[in-house]
Design a protein around this motif. Sequence first.
Motif, mmCIF file in Angstrom:
data_model
loop_
_atom_site.group_PDB
_atom_site.id
_atom_site.type_symbol
_atom_site.label_atom_id
_atom_site.label_comp_id
_atom_site.label_asym_id
_atom_site.label_seq_id
_atom_site.Cartn_x
_atom_site.Cartn_y
_atom_site.Cartn_z
ATOM 1 N N GLN A 172 0.831 -1.202 0.000
ATOM 2 C CA GLN A 172 0.000 0.000 0.000
ATOM 3 C C GLN A 172 0.870 1.259 0.000
ATOM 4 O OE1 GLN A 172 -3.205 -0.046 -0.502
ATOM 5 N NE2 GLN A 172 -3.586 -2.230 -0.290
ATOM 6 N N GLY A 173 1.068 1.860 1.179
ATOM 7 C CA GLY A 173 1.788 3.135 1.261
ATOM 8 C C GLY A 173 3.204 3.099 0.725
ATOM 9 N N GLY A 174 3.800 1.920 0.671
ATOM 10 C CA GLY A 174 5.148 1.810 0.128
ATOM 11 C C GLY A 174 5.255 2.247 -1.318
ATOM 12 N N MET A 175 4.130 2.212 -2.035
ATOM 13 C CA MET A 175 4.148 2.666 -3.429
ATOM 14 C C MET A 175 4.431 4.170 -3.487
ATOM 15 S SD MET A 175 1.002 0.525 -5.092
ATOM 16 C CE MET A 175 1.435 1.066 -6.743
ATOM 17 N N GLU A 189 8.127 6.312 -4.612
ATOM 18 C CA GLU A 189 8.242 7.453 -5.526
ATOM 19 C C GLU A 189 8.928 8.622 -4.841
ATOM 20 O OE1 GLU A 189 7.484 7.709 -8.835
ATOM 21 O OE2 GLU A 189 7.294 5.537 -8.621
ATOM 22 N N ILE A 190 8.612 8.844 -3.576
ATOM 23 C CA ILE A 190 9.234 9.950 -2.846
ATOM 24 C C ILE A 190 10.733 9.719 -2.691
ATOM 25 C CG2 ILE A 190 9.361 11.051 -0.569
ATOM 26 C CD1 ILE A 190 6.327 10.712 -0.350
ATOM 27 N N LEU A 246 13.821 11.957 -4.061
ATOM 28 C CA LEU A 246 14.850 12.483 -3.164
ATOM 29 C C LEU A 246 16.246 12.122 -3.676
ATOM 30 C CD1 LEU A 246 13.309 11.633 0.342
ATOM 31 C CD2 LEU A 246 13.537 13.908 -0.667
ATOM 32 N N SER A 247 16.417 10.886 -4.103
ATOM 33 C CA SER A 247 17.721 10.436 -4.604
ATOM 34 C C SER A 247 18.116 11.206 -5.862
ATOM 35 C CB SER A 247 17.679 8.933 -4.886
ATOM 36 O OG SER A 247 17.376 8.208 -3.708
ATOM 37 N N ARG A 248 17.149 11.463 -6.700
ATOM 38 C CA ARG A 248 17.438 12.202 -7.939
ATOM 39 C C ARG A 248 17.736 13.670 -7.647
ATOM 40 N NH1 ARG A 248 14.043 14.876 -11.512
ATOM 41 N NH2 ARG A 248 12.228 14.185 -10.316
ATOM 42 N N MET A 249 16.962 14.265 -6.745
ATOM 43 C CA MET A 249 17.142 15.682 -6.446
ATOM 44 C C MET A 249 18.407 15.945 -5.639
ATOM 45 S SD MET A 249 14.602 16.997 -8.004
ATOM 46 C CE MET A 249 14.722 18.680 -7.407
ATOM 47 N N ALA A 250 18.963 14.921 -5.003
ATOM 48 C CA ALA A 250 20.181 15.099 -4.210
ATOM 49 C C ALA A 250 21.406 15.310 -5.085
ATOM 50 C CB ALA A 250 20.393 13.894 -3.302
ATOM 51 N N ILE A 251 21.317 14.938 -6.347
ATOM 52 C CA ILE A 251 22.431 15.105 -7.287
ATOM 53 C C ILE A 251 22.345 16.499 -7.892
ATOM 54 C CG2 ILE A 251 23.529 14.239 -9.387
ATOM 55 C CD1 ILE A 251 22.177 11.540 -8.817
ATOM 56 N N PRO A 252 23.347 17.345 -7.658
ATOM 57 C CA PRO A 252 23.299 18.719 -8.183
ATOM 58 C C PRO A 252 23.136 18.752 -9.695
ATOM 59 C CG PRO A 252 25.085 18.453 -6.597
ATOM 60 C CD PRO A 252 24.567 17.085 -6.888
ATOM 61 N N ASP A 253 22.239 19.617 -10.144
ATOM 62 C CA ASP A 253 22.000 19.783 -11.575
ATOM 63 C C ASP A 253 21.580 21.232 -11.820
ATOM 64 O OD1 ASP A 253 21.269 19.804 -14.200
ATOM 65 O OD2 ASP A 253 19.866 18.123 -14.076
#
Length: 420
Positions: A247-250, A254-255, A259-266
Amino acid sequence: MVPAAVLFVFAVGCVCGAAAERKLVYVTVLFRHGDRSPVKAYPTDPHQESDWPQGFGQLSQIGMQQHFELGQFLRDRYKTLLNESYDRHEILVRSTDYDRTLMSAEANLAGLYPPSGQQVFKPDLKWQPIPVHTVPQSEERLLSFPLKDCPRYQQLMNETEHTEEFLNVTATYQDIIELVRNKTGLNHTTVETVWGVYDTLFCESLHNMPVPDWASPDVMKKLQKLKDFGFQVIFGVYNQQEKSRLQGGMLLGEIVKNLSRMAIPDPQRRLKMMMLSAHDTTVTALQASLSVFNGIQPPYASCHMIELYRDDNGAASVSMFYRNDSKVKPYPLQLPGCSLDCPLDEFVRITKLSISEDRDKECQLPSKGTDKQVIASLAVAGCLLLLLVVLLLGFLCRYKEPMSNRGYQHVINRDVGEYS
């Protein structure tokens, strides 16, 4: 010399501290819609849909005000993260396909982005349109829980109803459950369904509508406890982590991915906020998957904030806060097994246990019973095959006897005579 050395060390410490200072770079906010009319009425309810200005399940003016104020709170909290004026590249808003959640998001944005300068299109109107995205409810798999497309989850719910805790609560409140059945005209009332009656009575009392005499303060208090337990049952009480994976794990998955993607400076990336407008069950599902749910139904306009920080050394960390009371500051939420300022890699590692890599596969029912049936079927088939082989060998052995043996013909004649 000693004071100078101390001063030097202090100065170096200050410089290093400043260099490692955390900076907020991205935030996800998930909130419940604001105050609304009841979703439905019970059969004997004197207040039916026609008694509500917009009918059942609709955002009230109180709810609009709640979210306008939440938007103002978010404006003040994230004034260093977001531009003062609306920038479509900085924020993405997603809502479930319900009037009350769509309208809550719009009221929230009115408080978050009051127009100024060139964004004012009507001088006497302190509002501007901002897009809110959604998908049809039949396709919603991110913000509406519990999802009912999972046989394994349904099995877990059935097993939950046989746990000692569930049975004890049912026994403790059996008199209230029976009272609700007798007074409301409902044919089926259980620990899991009686909360709907509480919700209707709560909405009516909040909007100054008279409630029936049987709904005394003591009864309402007990119904409230049953209602909160009902939320715990949906996402916990029994096998909480597996329920979260289904359930909530879906949503958590995504969150965490974002977070992992946004942590990489771009330098090309401009997104700063993901805003999610949903329901009490959505907030509960997410918090249960993070093991930070307090066991109480999230109130109207409650907001769960997940903030991503990055320091100059490139290290990223996550902090979480929960605003469930506008009169106090948001409560910090600590992910079990990590610090309040949780390093991102630890956040990812810990939450991985609540995130399914193949939910469709995990939703399938265990195949133990099926395996037994297959084994039994193979055993029966094997016995039949063995019997067939024995009969065939016996038949072939008879054909191998010498043709001069007249006994062979004699047996046939005798058989025919017996059947005639």
